[in-house]
Design a protein around this motif. Structure first.
Motif, PDB file in Angstrom:
ATOM      1  N   SER A   1       0.850  -1.186   0.000  1.00 31.89           N
ATOM      2  CA  SER A   1       0.000   0.000   0.000  1.00 31.89           C
ATOM      3  C   SER A   1       0.888   1.239   0.000  1.00 31.89           C
ATOM      4  CB  SER A   1      -0.902  -0.017   1.229  1.00 31.89           C
ATOM      5  OG  SER A   1      -1.783   1.078   1.214  1.00 31.89           O
ATOM      6  N   GLY A   2       0.613   2.135  -0.943  1.00 33.88           N
ATOM      7  CA  GLY A   2       1.431   3.323  -1.105  1.00 33.88           C
ATOM      8  C   GLY A   2       2.607   3.148  -2.035  1.00 33.88           C
TER       9      GLY A   2
ATOM     10  N   LEU B   1      -0.372   2.750  -4.614  1.00 38.82           N
ATOM     11  CA  LEU B   1      -1.233   1.581  -4.690  1.00 38.82           C
ATOM     12  C   LEU B   1      -2.095   1.435  -3.437  1.00 38.82           C
ATOM     13  CD1 LEU B   1       1.290  -0.955  -6.203  1.00 38.82           C
ATOM     14  CD2 LEU B   1      -0.833  -0.212  -7.287  1.00 38.82           C
ATOM     15  N   LYS B   2      -3.285   0.898  -3.654  1.00 40.88           N
ATOM     16  CA  LYS B   2      -4.222   0.632  -2.567  1.00 40.88           C
ATOM     17  C   LYS B   2      -4.621  -0.838  -2.608  1.00 40.88           C
ATOM     18  CE  LYS B   2      -6.214   5.286  -2.940  1.00 40.88           C
ATOM     19  NZ  LYS B   2      -7.459   6.058  -3.125  1.00 40.88           N
ATOM     20  N   PRO B   3      -4.997  -1.401  -1.489  1.00 43.04           N
ATOM     21  CA  PRO B   3      -5.432  -2.807  -1.488  1.00 43.04           C
ATOM     22  C   PRO B   3      -6.563  -3.071  -2.479  1.00 43.04           C
ATOM     23  CG  PRO B   3      -5.051  -2.074   0.752  1.00 43.04           C
ATOM     24  CD  PRO B   3      -4.922  -0.862  -0.108  1.00 43.04           C
ATOM     25  N   GLU B   4      -7.408  -2.087  -2.715  1.00 44.14           N
ATOM     26  CA  GLU B   4      -8.509  -2.274  -3.665  1.00 44.14           C
ATOM     27  C   GLU B   4      -8.043  -2.306  -5.116  1.00 44.14           C
ATOM     28  OE1 GLU B   4      -8.319  -0.005  -1.206  1.00 44.14           O
ATOM     29  OE2 GLU B   4      -9.208   1.919  -1.820  1.00 44.14           O
TER      30      GLU B   4
ATOM     31  N   SER C   1      -0.749  -5.368  -0.702  1.00 45.53           N
ATOM     32  CA  SER C   1      -0.922  -5.650   0.721  1.00 45.53           C
ATOM     33  C   SER C   1      -1.053  -4.346   1.498  1.00 45.53           C
ATOM     34  CB  SER C   1       0.262  -6.458   1.241  1.00 45.53           C
ATOM     35  OG  SER C   1       1.463  -5.728   1.085  1.00 45.53           O
ATOM     36  N   SER C   2      -1.836  -4.412   2.549  1.00 48.98           N
ATOM     37  CA  SER C   2      -2.049  -3.197   3.358  1.00 48.98           C
ATOM     38  C   SER C   2      -0.972  -3.032   4.409  1.00 48.98           C
ATOM     39  CB  SER C   2      -3.418  -3.264   4.031  1.00 48.98           C
ATOM     40  OG  SER C   2      -3.514  -4.431   4.823  1.00 48.98           O
TER      41      SER C   2
END
Length: 122
Positions: free
Chosen positions: A13-14, A86-89, A121-122
């Motif tokens: 994430s990010g 990037l985001k988990p979704e 991944s978060s």
């Protein structure tokens, strides 16, 4: 035209990932718009981004605007999807797609590449 997608994988994430779509062959019209769709588990395939044959215009899904950038190297017949923040979704299988009857947008996809998995991944 044949489309070969690559570059998927695991991101945080990010973080960032870059997808590549290599195109080979010719279309009946001699041109095509090209872009990306994605499909998350249990969901329908959705549009992500498109770039025109000339490379002068692009369009994005609202969910990725400001984070993803699509660009192409015409001489190498390659299209890239740079995915930042990037985001988990964003987790999905990403598909390269081309429309040989529309030089600006993906109105009706005539060619699909195989999917490439992106997992965030978060």
């Amino acid at each position: 035209v044949q489309l070969q997608a690559s570059g998927g994988g695991l991101g945080q994430s990010g973080g960032s990932l870059r997808l590549t779509c290599a195109a080979s062959g010719r279309t009946e019209t001699g041109f095509y718009s090209i872009g990306w769709f994605r499909q998350a588990p249990g969901k329908e395939r959705e549009f992500v981004a498109v770039i025109s044959w000339s490379g002068s215009s692009t369009d994005y899904a609202d969910s990725v605007k400001g984070r993803f950038t699509i660009f192409r190297e015409v001489d190498k017949n390659r299209v890239y999807l740079q995915m930042n923040n990037l985001k988990p979704e964003d987790t999905a299988v990403y598909y390269c797609a081309a429309d040989q009857y529309n030089s600006e947008n993906l109105v009706q996809v005539d060619f699909w590449g195989q999917g490439t998995q992106v997992t965030v991944s978060s």
